[in-house]
Design an enzyme around this catalytic site. Structure first.
Site, PDB file in Angstrom:
ATOM      1  N   GLU A 175      43.321  47.000  45.322  1.00 23.98           N
ATOM      2  CA  GLU A 175      44.173  45.974  44.716  1.00 23.98           C
ATOM      3  C   GLU A 175      45.577  46.454  44.330  1.00 23.98           C
ATOM      4  OE1 GLU A 175      42.007  44.108  41.502  1.00 23.98           O
ATOM      5  OE2 GLU A 175      40.460  43.345  42.842  1.00 23.98           O
ATOM      6  N   GLU A 356      34.455  43.062  46.587  1.00 21.01           N
ATOM      7  CA  GLU A 356      34.077  42.714  45.209  1.00 21.01           C
ATOM      8  C   GLU A 356      33.936  41.209  45.098  1.00 21.01           C
ATOM      9  OE1 GLU A 356      36.636  44.096  42.023  1.00 21.01           O
ATOM     10  OE2 GLU A 356      36.808  46.075  42.942  1.00 21.01           O
TER      11      GLU A 356
HETATM   12  C1  FCB Z   1      38.900  43.674  39.840  1.00 26.14           C
HETATM   13  C2  FCB Z   1      38.795  45.171  39.730  1.00 26.14           C
HETATM   14  C3  FCB Z   1      37.484  45.673  39.203  1.00 26.14           C
HETATM   15  C4  FCB Z   1      36.921  44.775  38.115  1.00 26.14           C
HETATM   16  C5  FCB Z   1      36.969  43.328  38.516  1.00 26.14           C
HETATM   17  C6  FCB Z   1      36.399  42.386  37.488  1.00 26.14           C
HETATM   18  O1  FCB Z   1      40.235  43.301  39.792  1.00 26.14           O
HETATM   19  O2  FCB Z   1      39.028  45.774  40.972  1.00 26.14           O
HETATM   20  O3  FCB Z   1      37.667  46.993  38.783  1.00 26.14           O
HETATM   21  O4  FCB Z   1      37.558  45.034  36.927  1.00 26.14           O
HETATM   22  O5  FCB Z   1      38.273  42.958  38.826  1.00 26.14           O
END
Ligand code: FCB
Length: 447
Positions: A175, A356
């Protein structure tokens, strides 16, 4: 509450070799902030700033994963996942961000990787999940200096030469938008800078470092696939006014096109360069080509759509009236399918992974059980969205739940729980929530 779908039906919507996983990151779970030669990171320092972390906590102990590696590996294996996405702490490997390897720190990741392989789980590593060695921040101002991109490539080369024979997948960054914007424009994440010009120079250097690291990793002769992980979401205007539409387009440019165009079209979007004016980064000849070199996969982290309001000149956490998680983030699985189809339409993409996806809810352990039906439903509905995108031709190869276990949620501290495994911090007891039991049942269902 909806009834769970039939697991066989859900499983059958995914290819047989689909990669099912769970994800974490180093700072959020490891603890052992000063163990065995580890240097401090900008997050260790940011946690000391009064008011920076909602509950005043830090990463000194976190989930104590560093000292509980074997039992945590057993826990991961018990879930039945095929892959584990973790990050490597740069200051554990190079305490001050350059120079010789801290062998004790590297040994921890060797045990992690070997322990995964011994349990038949594929290691998916991320090199940078925000924990920059504090010394690089002190010496050069961190990512605002181009030197940091060069140091990152050295670090990438060290990791690839020592672990690259066993790691299946290496993501350079997690990110970059967060590193740049939350860390340097809004200042709510480490290192807490508030300056838009710095933020965009940082965004550029992070992408340059991705390009340099890609070359360094390839030179180390690893078989690992190499890629990058982006946080992406559709951006919707708050109302149907022309003004909101214009602002939403700009927000889409800052969040999605800035990174995707640089990586896949060889340059930053001209409307955003113009909009940034004096805050646009300085770019050297050759940078565009460096950033746009071909690589093997893109990781997409998706939680919720972005709603842009021109009246408050800000992204709102949710549209009015929408269901939200404990973060206040809108639950909108259809937006994930829409995002994937749009990426597929607008770019020539390598394979995608959902690196994620997950949700924070307040959980209680009652009689040794955690009934987190909302999280289970969140995950199920987003898997359906991924399956829909696959059915419409998008090449998605895997899905990682965020997160394996409750952990340090950055500026929120330990108040927000994203795990499918509950962590009782005073005792470090791990309890599988019902979402974990459901995920385990899904993964062990014959497809
Ligand atoms: C993302 C992050 C991860 C976590 C989630 C909820 O932005 O990569 O580390 O904190 O959000």
């Amino acid at each position: 509450m909806k009834r769970p779908m039939n697991l066989t039906d859900l499983r059958r919507r995914f290819p047989r070799d689909f990669v099912w996983g769970v994800a974490t990151s180093a700072f959020q779970i490891e603890g052992a902030a000063r163990a065995e030669g580890k240097g401090l990171s900008i997050w260790d320092e940011f946690c000391r700033v009064p008011g920076a972390i909602a509950d005043g906590s830090n990463g000194d102990v976190a989930c104590d994963h560093y000292h509980r590696l074997d039992s945590d590996l057993d826990l991961i294996a018990h879930l039945g996942v095929r892959a584990y996405r973790f990050s490597i702490s740069w200051p554990r490997i190079q305490p001050s961000g350059s120079g010789a390897i801290n062998e004790a720190g590297l040994a921890f990741y060797e045990r992690l990787v070997d322990g995964l392989l011994a349990r038949n789980i594929q290691p998916y590593a991320t090199l940078y999940h925000w924990d920059l060695p504090a010394e690089l921040q002190r010496l050069h101002g961190g990512w605002r200096a181009r030197e940091t991109a060069e140091r990152f490539a050295d670090y990438a080369q060290l990791v690839a030469s020592r672990l690259g024979d066993r790691i299946v997948s290496i993501a350079t960054h997690n990110e970059p938008w967060v590193t740049a914007v939350l860390g340097h424009e809004r200042g709510i994440f480490a290192p807490g800078v508030r300056d838009r010009g710095v933020a965009y120079q940082v965004a550029h250097h992070v992408l340059v470092s991705h390009g340099l690291a890609l070359q360094a990793i390839r030179a180390a002769n690893t078989k690992a696939e190499v890629g990058i992980v982006l946080n992406l979401s559709p951006v919707y205007p708050e109302t149907d006014s022309e003004l909101d539409a214009t602002h939403a387009r700009l927000e889409d440019g800052r969040l999605v096109r800035w990174y995707m165009d640089a990586l896949f079209k060889g340059g930053y979007p001209p409307d955003i360069i113009e909009h940034l004016g004096v805050d646009a980064p300085s770019v050297r000849p050759g940078d565009a080509e460096l950033i746009a070199q071909p690589f093997d996969f893109v990781g997409v982290n998706y939680y919720s759509p972005t709603v842009f309001s021109s009246s408050s000149n800000a992204a709102l956490p949710a549209s009015s009236g929408a269901a939200v998680t404990d973060m206040g983030w809108e639950v909108a699985p259809k937006s994930l399918a829409e995002l994937l189809l749009r990426l597929d339409r607008d770019y020539e993409l390598p394979p995608l992974f959902i690196t994620e996806n997950g949700a924070a809810y307040q959980d209680d352990v009652v009689g040794g059980r955690v009934d987190d039906e909302q999280r289970r439903e969140y995950i199920e509905s987003h898997l359906v969205a991924v399956a829909d995108a696959i059915a419409r031709g998008v090449d998605v190869r895997g899905y990682f739940v965020w997160s394996l276990m409750d952990n340090f949620e950055w500026a929120e501290g330990y108040r927000k729980r994203f795990g499918i495994v509950h962590v009782d911090y005073p005792t470090q007891r791990r309890t599988l929530k019902s979402s974990a039991l459901w995920y385990q049942a899904l993964l062990t269902t014959p497809a």
